[in-house]
Write a protein that holds these residues in place. Sequence first.
Motif, mmCIF file in Angstrom:
data_model
loop_
_atom_site.group_PDB
_atom_site.id
_atom_site.type_symbol
_atom_site.label_atom_id
_atom_site.label_comp_id
_atom_site.label_asym_id
_atom_site.label_seq_id
_atom_site.Cartn_x
_atom_site.Cartn_y
_atom_site.Cartn_z
ATOM 1 N N ILE A 283 0.836 -1.204 0.000
ATOM 2 C CA ILE A 283 0.000 0.000 0.000
ATOM 3 C C ILE A 283 0.866 1.247 0.000
ATOM 4 N N ASP A 284 1.944 1.221 0.761
ATOM 5 C CA ASP A 284 2.839 2.382 0.820
ATOM 6 C C ASP A 284 3.435 2.708 -0.547
ATOM 7 N N MET A 285 3.676 1.683 -1.362
ATOM 8 C CA MET A 285 4.278 1.943 -2.673
ATOM 9 C C MET A 285 3.240 2.344 -3.722
ATOM 10 N N GLY A 286 1.942 2.221 -3.403
ATOM 11 C CA GLY A 286 0.934 2.728 -4.320
ATOM 12 C C GLY A 286 -0.185 1.794 -4.720
ATOM 13 N N TRP A 287 -0.136 0.517 -4.325
ATOM 14 C CA TRP A 287 -1.266 -0.362 -4.576
ATOM 15 C C TRP A 287 -2.475 0.152 -3.816
ATOM 16 N N ARG A 288 -3.666 0.038 -4.404
ATOM 17 C CA ARG A 288 -4.848 0.603 -3.766
ATOM 18 C C ARG A 288 -5.715 -0.435 -3.068
ATOM 19 N N MET A 289 -5.386 -1.705 -3.223
ATOM 20 C CA MET A 289 -6.029 -2.752 -2.440
ATOM 21 C C MET A 289 -5.158 -3.992 -2.463
ATOM 22 N N VAL A 290 -5.046 -4.642 -1.311
ATOM 23 C CA VAL A 290 -4.424 -5.966 -1.228
ATOM 24 C C VAL A 290 -5.547 -6.970 -1.043
ATOM 25 N N TYR A 291 -5.625 -7.911 -1.954
ATOM 26 C CA TYR A 291 -6.669 -8.926 -1.988
ATOM 27 C C TYR A 291 -6.015 -10.271 -1.683
ATOM 28 N N GLY A 292 -6.026 -10.643 -0.401
ATOM 29 C CA GLY A 292 -5.406 -11.886 0.016
ATOM 30 C C GLY A 292 -6.402 -13.023 0.085
ATOM 31 N N HIS A 293 -5.913 -14.237 -0.123
ATOM 32 C CA HIS A 293 -6.771 -15.421 -0.056
ATOM 33 C C HIS A 293 -5.890 -16.652 0.064
ATOM 34 N N GLY A 294 -6.510 -17.781 0.389
ATOM 35 C CA GLY A 294 -5.779 -19.034 0.493
ATOM 36 C C GLY A 294 -5.994 -19.773 1.798
ATOM 37 N N ALA A 295 -6.469 -19.082 2.843
ATOM 38 C CA ALA A 295 -6.639 -19.724 4.154
ATOM 39 C C ALA A 295 -7.931 -20.528 4.244
ATOM 40 N N HIS A 296 -8.865 -20.315 3.311
ATOM 41 C CA HIS A 296 -10.187 -20.954 3.284
ATOM 42 C C HIS A 296 -11.151 -20.400 4.326
ATOM 43 N N ILE A 297 -10.685 -19.526 5.186
ATOM 44 C CA ILE A 297 -11.552 -18.805 6.111
ATOM 45 C C ILE A 297 -11.229 -17.315 5.987
ATOM 46 N N PHE A 298 -12.189 -16.469 6.368
ATOM 47 C CA PHE A 298 -11.905 -15.039 6.289
ATOM 48 C C PHE A 298 -11.023 -14.612 7.459
ATOM 49 N N GLN A 299 -10.129 -13.714 7.182
ATOM 50 C CA GLN A 299 -9.288 -13.101 8.200
ATOM 51 C C GLN A 299 -9.738 -11.653 8.391
ATOM 52 N N GLY A 300 -9.035 -10.927 9.251
ATOM 53 C CA GLY A 300 -9.416 -9.558 9.527
ATOM 54 C C GLY A 300 -9.118 -8.614 8.379
ATOM 55 N N ILE A 301 -9.743 -7.446 8.449
ATOM 56 C CA ILE A 301 -9.574 -6.386 7.453
ATOM 57 C C ILE A 301 -8.830 -5.228 8.091
ATOM 58 N N GLU A 302 -7.894 -4.668 7.357
ATOM 59 C CA GLU A 302 -7.189 -3.473 7.821
ATOM 60 C C GLU A 302 -7.366 -2.352 6.805
ATOM 61 N N ILE A 303 -7.548 -1.147 7.304
ATOM 62 C CA ILE A 303 -7.532 0.049 6.469
ATOM 63 C C ILE A 303 -6.201 0.738 6.708
ATOM 64 N N HIS A 304 -5.345 0.722 5.709
ATOM 65 C CA HIS A 304 -4.000 1.289 5.819
ATOM 66 C C HIS A 304 -3.853 2.408 4.807
#
Length: 354
Positions: free
Chosen positions: A240-261
């Motif tokens: 995010i610091d370098m300019g991406w506007r969203m990180v879309y993570g997946h792979g755990a098969h369950i939802f994890q927490g959300i952060e606004i950075h």
Amino acid sequence: MHDATHTPTATRHSDDPRALPTITDALRLRMIVGGDVMLGRAVARRVHTRGVRYPLGSIAPYARAADVRIANLECPITSASQTWRGAPKAFYFRAPPRAIDCLTAVGIDLVSLANNHALDYGVAGLTDTLSALDCAGIAHAGAGIDLDAALAPAVVERRGVRIGMTAFCDHQPDYAAGPGRPGIAHLDLADRGRALRTLQTALAAQRERGVHWPVLSLHWGPNWAERPAPALIALAHAAIDMGWRMVYGHGAHIFQGIEIHRGAAILYGAGDLVDDYAVHPTLRNDRQVLYDLLLGPDGLERLTLHPLVIEAFRTRLADEVSREWIAARMRERSALFGTTITGEDPLTVSLARH
């Protein structure tokens, strides 16, 4: 890489390394984001008997109300029968050719292919998948006929606004694409410096395409993890610091927490959108969420979550008991990042970090 763009409408700002093309009017777009989509095995059998709308048709009204719909395709779409010739795996996923219509039925526009199942049925399975997606007009990122294709961003354009996605996977290195070799975009997170340089290069490629909203898709971390490892959190912040506007993570098969950075959403683990997996008795991977983002000219304006249940190999809106469970877990997991979440259906994510 499938490109759904048309005439460029944006201007790049090269004097600022974080600058992106500006959206010149007050256009606002809705983006729906789901987790892993696995359309093989028992899901495929239900599609055969019940039709292509069976797995995701119940959520189609929510998805189709948005401008752009994104998911991670966790299986090749192919009739190939030969599994990957590398080291044996516990699970090999494959969806039949007609499964492409399960995606179009719900309006999926853009998928990530950078995951540990993209080559389960070899190069033939991957190339069949690429062809099926191209024929259906679904953009894709994270896998291709060689390394350049796997690294290339997929871009969709809506009313002059360009949304781009570049996708990586941090495991299954034997699936990695190379010069002249089909495969996925593999990212070795053990080498942090090299990983960050790769993300910088990928972001620059999106800027060159005039993308307004660059999305970084990461299939990362272990299964069943309720929270991301510190190294993954640090990498997401750096992205995010370098300019991406969203990180879309997946792979755990369950939802994890959300952060606004810095005003941008980090979905550490988007969970699953549909599958046929056994239900974990405490983690309850049958209880999931659909992410609903409103993108404005100055950034993310709203983020809401629709609670879902995967039952009998199909996805539907959650009932009251499931909604309460989902709301409680999402609040707990997001509070780790200073994120406040209110309500139950939909859940509303506060964009102010506390």
